[in-house]
Scaffold this motif. Structure first.
Motif, PDB file in Angstrom:
ATOM      1  N   LYS B  35       0.822  -1.210   0.000  1.00 42.50           N
ATOM      2  CA  LYS B  35       0.000   0.000   0.000  1.00 42.50           C
ATOM      3  C   LYS B  35       0.859   1.263   0.000  1.00 42.50           C
ATOM      4  O   LYS B  35       0.625   2.196  -0.769  1.00 42.50           O
ATOM      5  CB  LYS B  35      -0.941   0.023   1.216  1.00 42.50           C
ATOM      6  CG  LYS B  35      -1.831   1.260   1.191  1.00 42.50           C
ATOM      7  CD  LYS B  35      -2.970   1.218   2.188  1.00 42.50           C
ATOM      8  CE  LYS B  35      -3.830   2.471   2.023  1.00 42.50           C
ATOM      9  NZ  LYS B  35      -4.863   2.603   3.035  1.00 42.50           N
ATOM     10  N   ALA B  37       3.966   1.640  -0.926  1.00 43.17           N
ATOM     11  CA  ALA B  37       4.669   1.773  -2.207  1.00 43.17           C
ATOM     12  C   ALA B  37       3.705   2.171  -3.318  1.00 43.17           C
ATOM     13  O   ALA B  37       4.057   2.928  -4.223  1.00 43.17           O
ATOM     14  CB  ALA B  37       5.374   0.465  -2.563  1.00 43.17           C
ATOM     15  N   PHE B  39       1.100   4.073  -3.017  1.00 42.35           N
ATOM     16  CA  PHE B  39       0.909   5.522  -2.876  1.00 42.35           C
ATOM     17  C   PHE B  39       2.103   6.270  -3.425  1.00 42.35           C
ATOM     18  O   PHE B  39       1.969   7.240  -4.157  1.00 42.35           O
ATOM     19  CB  PHE B  39       0.701   5.891  -1.390  1.00 42.35           C
ATOM     20  CG  PHE B  39      -0.735   5.906  -0.982  1.00 42.35           C
ATOM     21  CD1 PHE B  39      -1.475   4.742  -0.959  1.00 42.35           C
ATOM     22  CD2 PHE B  39      -1.358   7.087  -0.624  1.00 42.35           C
ATOM     23  CE1 PHE B  39      -2.806   4.746  -0.591  1.00 42.35           C
ATOM     24  CE2 PHE B  39      -2.691   7.115  -0.252  1.00 42.35           C
ATOM     25  CZ  PHE B  39      -3.412   5.950  -0.234  1.00 42.35           C
ATOM     26  N   VAL B  46       4.163   9.338   1.127  1.00 38.29           N
ATOM     27  CA  VAL B  46       4.090   8.678   2.431  1.00 38.29           C
ATOM     28  C   VAL B  46       5.527   8.255   2.768  1.00 38.29           C
ATOM     29  O   VAL B  46       6.224   7.735   1.906  1.00 38.29           O
ATOM     30  CB  VAL B  46       3.194   7.424   2.351  1.00 38.29           C
ATOM     31  CG1 VAL B  46       3.027   6.808   3.720  1.00 38.29           C
ATOM     32  CG2 VAL B  46       1.843   7.772   1.749  1.00 38.29           C
ATOM     33  N   PRO B  47       5.989   8.505   3.999  1.00 38.85           N
ATOM     34  CA  PRO B  47       7.387   8.184   4.309  1.00 38.85           C
ATOM     35  C   PRO B  47       7.730   6.732   3.963  1.00 38.85           C
ATOM     36  O   PRO B  47       7.035   5.811   4.388  1.00 38.85           O
ATOM     37  CB  PRO B  47       7.473   8.411   5.823  1.00 38.85           C
ATOM     38  CG  PRO B  47       6.406   9.382   6.127  1.00 38.85           C
ATOM     39  CD  PRO B  47       5.308   9.114   5.139  1.00 38.85           C
ATOM     40  N   SER B  50       8.450   3.905   6.553  1.00 35.58           N
ATOM     41  CA  SER B  50       7.335   3.338   7.323  1.00 35.58           C
ATOM     42  C   SER B  50       6.955   1.938   6.832  1.00 35.58           C
ATOM     43  O   SER B  50       6.237   1.218   7.510  1.00 35.58           O
ATOM     44  CB  SER B  50       6.124   4.272   7.262  1.00 35.58           C
ATOM     45  OG  SER B  50       5.677   4.434   5.939  1.00 35.58           O
ATOM     46  N   GLN B  53       7.569  -1.047   9.175  1.00 34.39           N
ATOM     47  CA  GLN B  53       6.738  -1.250  10.354  1.00 34.39           C
ATOM     48  C   GLN B  53       6.029  -2.602  10.351  1.00 34.39           C
ATOM     49  O   GLN B  53       6.028  -3.314  11.345  1.00 34.39           O
ATOM     50  CB  GLN B  53       5.726  -0.110  10.429  1.00 34.39           C
ATOM     51  CG  GLN B  53       5.620   0.539  11.775  1.00 34.39           C
ATOM     52  CD  GLN B  53       4.641  -0.185  12.667  1.00 34.39           C
ATOM     53  OE1 GLN B  53       4.053  -1.184  12.286  1.00 34.39           O
ATOM     54  NE2 GLN B  53       4.492   0.319  13.881  1.00 34.39           N
ATOM     55  N   TYR B 187       0.068  -1.577   8.473  1.00 36.77           N
ATOM     56  CA  TYR B 187       0.352  -0.221   8.902  1.00 36.77           C
ATOM     57  C   TYR B 187      -0.193   0.704   7.814  1.00 36.77           C
ATOM     58  O   TYR B 187      -0.220   0.335   6.650  1.00 36.77           O
ATOM     59  CB  TYR B 187       1.870  -0.062   9.029  1.00 36.77           C
ATOM     60  CG  TYR B 187       2.303   1.227   9.682  1.00 36.77           C
ATOM     61  CD1 TYR B 187       1.954   1.509  10.994  1.00 36.77           C
ATOM     62  CD2 TYR B 187       3.077   2.144   8.995  1.00 36.77           C
ATOM     63  CE1 TYR B 187       2.360   2.682  11.605  1.00 36.77           C
ATOM     64  CE2 TYR B 187       3.483   3.331   9.596  1.00 36.77           C
ATOM     65  CZ  TYR B 187       3.116   3.592  10.899  1.00 36.77           C
ATOM     66  OH  TYR B 187       3.518   4.754  11.492  1.00 36.77           O
ATOM     67  N   PHE B 188      -0.622   1.907   8.164  1.00 36.46           N
ATOM     68  CA  PHE B 188      -1.150   2.838   7.182  1.00 36.46           C
ATOM     69  C   PHE B 188      -2.375   2.269   6.472  1.00 36.46           C
ATOM     70  O   PHE B 188      -2.514   2.329   5.269  1.00 36.46           O
ATOM     71  CB  PHE B 188      -0.066   3.190   6.141  1.00 36.46           C
ATOM     72  CG  PHE B 188      -0.442   4.328   5.227  1.00 36.46           C
ATOM     73  CD1 PHE B 188      -0.790   5.563   5.734  1.00 36.46           C
ATOM     74  CD2 PHE B 188      -0.456   4.160   3.853  1.00 36.46           C
ATOM     75  CE1 PHE B 188      -1.147   6.601   4.892  1.00 36.46           C
ATOM     76  CE2 PHE B 188      -0.820   5.200   2.993  1.00 36.46           C
ATOM     77  CZ  PHE B 188      -1.162   6.415   3.519  1.00 36.46           C
ATOM     78  N   THR B 189      -3.280   1.652   7.246  1.00 38.49           N
ATOM     79  CA  THR B 189      -4.518   1.202   6.611  1.00 38.49           C
ATOM     80  C   THR B 189      -5.767   1.796   7.253  1.00 38.49           C
ATOM     81  O   THR B 189      -6.836   1.706   6.688  1.00 38.49           O
ATOM     82  CB  THR B 189      -4.671  -0.334   6.637  1.00 38.49           C
ATOM     83  OG1 THR B 189      -4.606  -0.772   7.969  1.00 38.49           O
ATOM     84  CG2 THR B 189      -3.607  -0.993   5.797  1.00 38.49           C
ATOM     85  N   GLY B 190      -5.633   2.391   8.420  1.00 35.45           N
ATOM     86  CA  GLY B 190      -6.807   3.028   9.018  1.00 35.45           C
ATOM     87  C   GLY B 190      -7.876   2.044   9.433  1.00 35.45           C
ATOM     88  O   GLY B 190      -7.629   0.851   9.548  1.00 35.45           O
TER      89      GLY B 190
END
Lengths: 816, 213
Positions: B35, B37, B39, B46-47, B50, B53, B187-190
């Motif tokens: 996800k 990558a 983005f 997006v950093p 991350s 993680q 991570y980064f999925t909300g």
């Protein structure tokens, strides 16, 4: 006299017109090659003051001007409002036609059709009226610099409106870019009178345009404004707290009836809906003569209202700031303001919407919504009389806007970084941008990191032989779709079942309703039929009960200028001098305040401590506006909690704030030993006291959207590009955890300090408090000053239905 | 946090996974590999660091549970192939002895040679393992009263509201009478705050521990 001037003079004589002094001044200054700012009110002929010299110059330089087309853009006219463009176009085109000058005046805004835009792409008109957003959109076209080859003049209309916004920064960047393409370009702004007009010109010209060859042309026209408050028969009939003002409707209607055409301004969109509904219920004969205007109504509906204002068919329009700006409606002879506008400038601006005939007096009526607001009515009149105006503070260093602009240029013709850095540094907004920050920005748009070295598949701007450019068409498309600096909440469109668009409301409002629910919108009662994607389909209904949508939007804080006048009124009341009608009316209430607590002199700080069933209240009254009070309340609460274990609940309004706790605190004793109002460690203490992360997270939403960190989806597609969906708060977390040096993250914290907490004003307020005598009072019940604050807190805690009951109960307690 | 369902011992782990003790089996839902990558490839910064993680947490789980088998309950991958997949493949190769299986989710777009490369068994749809049914999307009706479904997909979070308009959202496990819904692992999925029935138990992940709310 040059040929052009002669032709213009003959034309004016033929019309029986005479140039005003300031028009002649700006014409002369322009023809000398000056840049500048015209300071004149709307309706004074300021458009001609800059449009005519451009025509003169052209005629002077083109002998066969009547037969030869210029075929190149000559004048670019930036306006903040699409609504302004239609009238401007009409009057400019008329001048050209009458002079037999074959110029075309075109419009390019978000409303322009694709066909129009395509035609303009082939050949731009000689004069183009444009919004800041559409101007930047032009920069995304390949070889757009050709459009501006013959550009002579840029005018920024209503510059004071743009100045303190991120759109203003867009304008600054646009001017810098065009100036760089065309060194001979002359830059002019037009502004209403504001407190910092010299600075307004500085910001407009930046360092790219010679400030020594510039001038501020003042019309010297001061419109006569008369302020009258609409007063209740007795002060006892006014509520101590509230915001609607509808209980004075019966006093408002005679004013409406006596006049030809009236604009009634309210402070929120829901308020217009409620006023419209109640008015029609109680005055059914007004049907067809009254209309509603606010920013969430569909453009077509607003156009209809505006057209009918022009022709004088409407007797009353209930509106919000949506009609603050824009063209003049000649028939409008009266303005009514419901609730305090919180700023003298805003009040004057609205007053200026009436009385357009030269020499005419603009009359504005003020309708207080609660009793203390009468003081604001009197203070507004004083401010107007003394011509006191607030400043519009320009925003600086908005990294998000710059990031967007860099990608905009990369999508267009591409840029060379060293060159652009030097140019950008010449704008006011980015004059202090460091090379390090610039490098970070370059990294951000090319490798998605803080360096220019790529190590993954990040793709946005590419560096091809020194030229930063966007190659990927999808990247370009997504960028174009997400440009702009106005980030709105997810808005749900409202459409009738037969396909007519009515406007929009926030998604959250619709999501709480079920099909069959009825709500009030645009003065109609609508039944929700179904929701499809981001469109709510509705049908008109005769149902009596309806919900009123509430739109987000912060409440504007009291301006410090107005606050000064409020303090003066209180000083007078202390001296038993009640000269103004509002203050006379208010006398019994102020007497009650004096009896129960005290009225603070401007050299004093009033602190009330009182106990109710709810607990122990501390009320402090610095009169600095709600934002400063919010920060100060948190700060004081935090500093007390460091001395003793305690929990506070906070509330505030424009006059003061409240700390509520369940155990007794003797603030008078605490203050003897501790300097709770100290400015030492102010920023550290603020960040420890408020939930800074939470506030920054909310700020970050706008910043992420503007800077292009967040994709908002393709317009019109109900299913968003789901694989690119992320929330700004998730991004905020990820960046906070993994990229502390992210400039956008830092920007969100800085914006909180500057805008949310008004740090400078807070600091000044604390310094002032140091000089003030603190007076403590211990009333046995809440005073007229503290009561509205208590009610405000209730509004945040309980639902609106129960609120009415609780407020009534509280009032009963009070009056015992 | 350990619970018993269908006489089986299930550990709810703060790393956002569920460990089935008797079978030494780890259940993970909604990893969304790729996800970040994805983005970045589209130009959203997006950093990139991350990305690690997810792998840090996966490795913690390997060390802590030492599982024999892992079921990925859908949305193992976010979108098309990108370099994050390679990182995942490298991770997979470190644990070849562990049997890994996937129940496909709506996001998974696997290439044809996926099985050979990744050595992960692919199930197109719901499967039954012991007393449990593993499904990507939560089911609304059950085939019989004894069925127990373990699913994911919705990335459940619970919203806890306090005084003064303060609210905090926490990822959580929802344990119902006939269904357990796992938090989204990635991570980064909300996540989505959702309505639960009163019989559901909710275990929120508060940093390194679980709390029933």
């Amino acid at each position: 006299m040059t040929p052009g001037e002669k032709i213009l003079r003959d034309w004016l004589v033929g019309k029986g017109w005479k140039l005003a002094g300031f028009q002649q001044q700006s014409i002369d200054a322009y023809l000398k090659g000056f840049n500048g700012l015209v300071n004149a009110p709307t309706g004074s002929g300021k458009t001609f003051s800059l449009f005519l010299p451009a025509l003169i110059q052209y005629i002077n330089s083109t002998s066969d001007y009547k037969t030869k087309r210029a075929s190149q853009l000559q004048v670019l006219w930036i306006t903040p409002l699409r609504a302004l463009t239609r009238d401007l176009q009409r009057s400019m085109q008329q001048v050209c036609d009458e002079l037999e000058l074959p110029w075309r005046v075109g419009i390019r805004t978000g409303d322009s059709s694709a066909k129009e835009k395509a035609l303009q792409k082939k050949e731009l008109p000689e004069v183009l009226l444009i919004t800041p957003e559409s101007l930047h959109m032009l920069f995304t076209q390949k070889n757009n610099s050709v459009f501006f080859k013959e550009l002579k003049l840029i005018v920024v209309d209503e510059w004071h409106e743009l100045l303190s916004t991120k759109r203003g920064i867009q304008v600054e960047l646009g001017l810098m870019y065009l100036k760089n393409l065309q060194q001979r370009l002359q830059i002019w702004g037009m502004s209403a009178t504001i407190g910092n007009i010299e600075q307004a010109l500085d910001v407009l010209l930046g360092k790219h345009t010679n400030r020594h060859q510039s001038v501020i042309v003042r019309s010297g026209i001061i419109k006569k404004v008369e302020v009258e408050s609409i007063l209740p028969d007795t002060i006892e009939l006014m509520p101590w707290a509230g915001y609607l003002g509808i209980n004075l409707l019966d006093k408002v209607m005679p004013v409406v009836n006596q006049n030809k055409s009236t604009l009634l301004f309210t402070n929120t969109r829901s308020q217009t809906e409620i006023w419209y509904r109640v008015l029609l219920e109680q005055y059914p004969e007004m049907a067809g003569l009254v209309a509603l205007h606010h920013g969430s109504l569909d453009r077509n509906i607003r156009d209809w209202v505006e057209d009918n204002l022009h022709t004088g068919r409407l007797k009353l329009v209930i509106c919000t700031s949506s009609l603050d700006l824009g063209v003049d409606f000649r028939p409008v002879d009266t303005v009514i303001q419901v609730g305090s506008p919180k700023s003298i400038s805003r009040f004057l601006q609205r007053a200026g919407r009436s009385g357009h005939h030269p020499g005419a007096v603009s009359k504005i009526y003020f309708v207080p919504t609660h009793s203390l607001e009468l003081i604001e009515g009197a203070s507004l009149r004083d401010g107007v009389k003394n011509n006191v105006l607030e400043e519009r503070v320009p925003i600086a260093h908005a990294i998000d806007v710059l990031a967007q602009f860099m990608v905009t240029l990369a999508v267009g013709e591409g840029f060379r970084e060293q060159e652009l850095y030097e140019q950008v540094s010449k704008t006011h907004a980015f004059q202090f941008l460091t090379r390090k920050e610039w490098d970070w920005l370059l990294g951000f748009i090319t490798t998605g990191s803080s360096s220019l070295v790529a190590y993954d598949e990040f793709k946005k701007v590419e560096k091809v032989d020194d030229l930063f450019t966007v190659k990927d068409r999808r990247v370009a498309l997504r960028h174009r779709l997400s440009m702009g600096t106005i980030v709105s909440d997810a808005a749900m469109k409202i459409k009738t079942v037969n396909g007519r668009y009515l406007g929009s409301v926030e998604e959250g409002f619709i999501s709480r309703m079920k099909p069959g629910s009825v709500f009030s919108f645009g003065g109609m009662h609508l039944e929700l039929i179904r929701v499809r994607g981001m469109v709510a389909e509705v049908r008109k209904t005769n149902a009596q009960k309806a919900l009123v949508p509430r739109w987000m939007g912060g409440r504007v804080p009291l301006s410090s200028q107005l606050a000064v006048y409020i303090r003066k009124r209180l000083d007078e009341a202390l001296g038993q001098s009640f000269t103004q009608p509002e203050m006379k009316k208010l006398k019994p209430l102020l007497a009650l305040q004096q009896e129960r607590s005290a009225i603070p002199h401007h050299t004093e700080l009033l602190i009330e401590q009182c106990q109710t069933d709810e607990g122990y209240h501390i009320f402090i009254f610095p009169f600095e506006g709600r934002l400063v009070h919010e920060g100060m309340a948190a700060l004081i609460a935090f500093r007390i909690s460091r001395i003793m274990p305690i929990t506070f609940s906070l509330a505030m309004n424009d006059y003061g704030f409240e700390l509520l706790t369940d155990s007794p605190v003797r603030l008078d004793e605490l203050l003897e030993e501790h300097d709770l109002f100290s400015t030492e460690n102010l920023i550290e203490d603020i960040f420890l006291s408020i939930n800074a992360n939470e506030m920054a997270r909310r700020k970050f939403r706008e910043i992420a959207a503007i800077s292009g960190l967040l994709f908002q989806g393709y317009p019109g597609k109900s299913v968003k590009a789901s694989h690119l969906q992320a929330s700004s708060s998730l991004l905020f977390e990820v960046i906070s955890e993994h990229e502390k040096d992210n400039l956008l993250l830092q920007q969100s914290y800085r914006e909180i300090l500057d805008q949310q907490l008004e740090e400078t004003r807070l600091r000044n307020a604390l310094l002032r408090i140091k000089e003030q005598n603190v007076i403590f009072t211990f009333p046995d019940r809440p005073s007229p000053f503290s009561f509205p604050i208590m009610v405000d807190r209730l509004r945040e805690e309980v639902t609106s239905e129960k609120l009415a009951d609780r407020v009534n109960k509280l009032i009963e307690q009070l009056e015992k | 946090m350990t619970i018993t369902i269908c006489d089986q011992t299930l550990q709810l782990l703060p790393q956002k996974a569920l460990f089935w003790v008797e079978e030494q089996t780890l259940l993970i839902s909604d990893l969304h590999i790729g996800k970040i990558a994805h983005f970045r490839k589209a130009g959203y910064a997006v950093p990139s660091n991350s990305i690690q993680q997810n792998f840090e947490r996966l490795n913690q789980l390997m060390a802590f549970c030492n599982p024999k088998r892992i079921y990925f309950i859908g949305d193992l991958f976010h979108s098309d192939i990108n370099h994050e997949w390679e990182l995942f493949l490298n991770w997979r190769k470190q644990f070849l002895a562990i049997d890994m299986q996937i129940i496909l989710g709506n996001h998974d777009r696997l290439p044809s040679n996926f099985n050979e490369d990744f050595k992960i068994t692919v199930h197109q749809t719901t499967i039954k393992v012991g007393p449990f049914t593993l499904a990507h999307q939560p089911v609304k009706s059950f085939s019989n009263v004894d069925e127990y479904v373990i699913s994911g997909h919705i990335h459940p979070v619970v919203k806890i509201t306090g005084k003064a308009n303060q609210a905090i959202k926490l990822p959580c496990f929802i344990i119902g009478k006939q269904q357990a819904i796992l938090p989204g692992f990635g991570y980064f999925t909300g996540g989505h705050a959702l309505k639960t029935t009163s019989t559901d138990k909710i275990f929120a992940i508060v940093e390194h521990e679980l709390k029933e709310v």
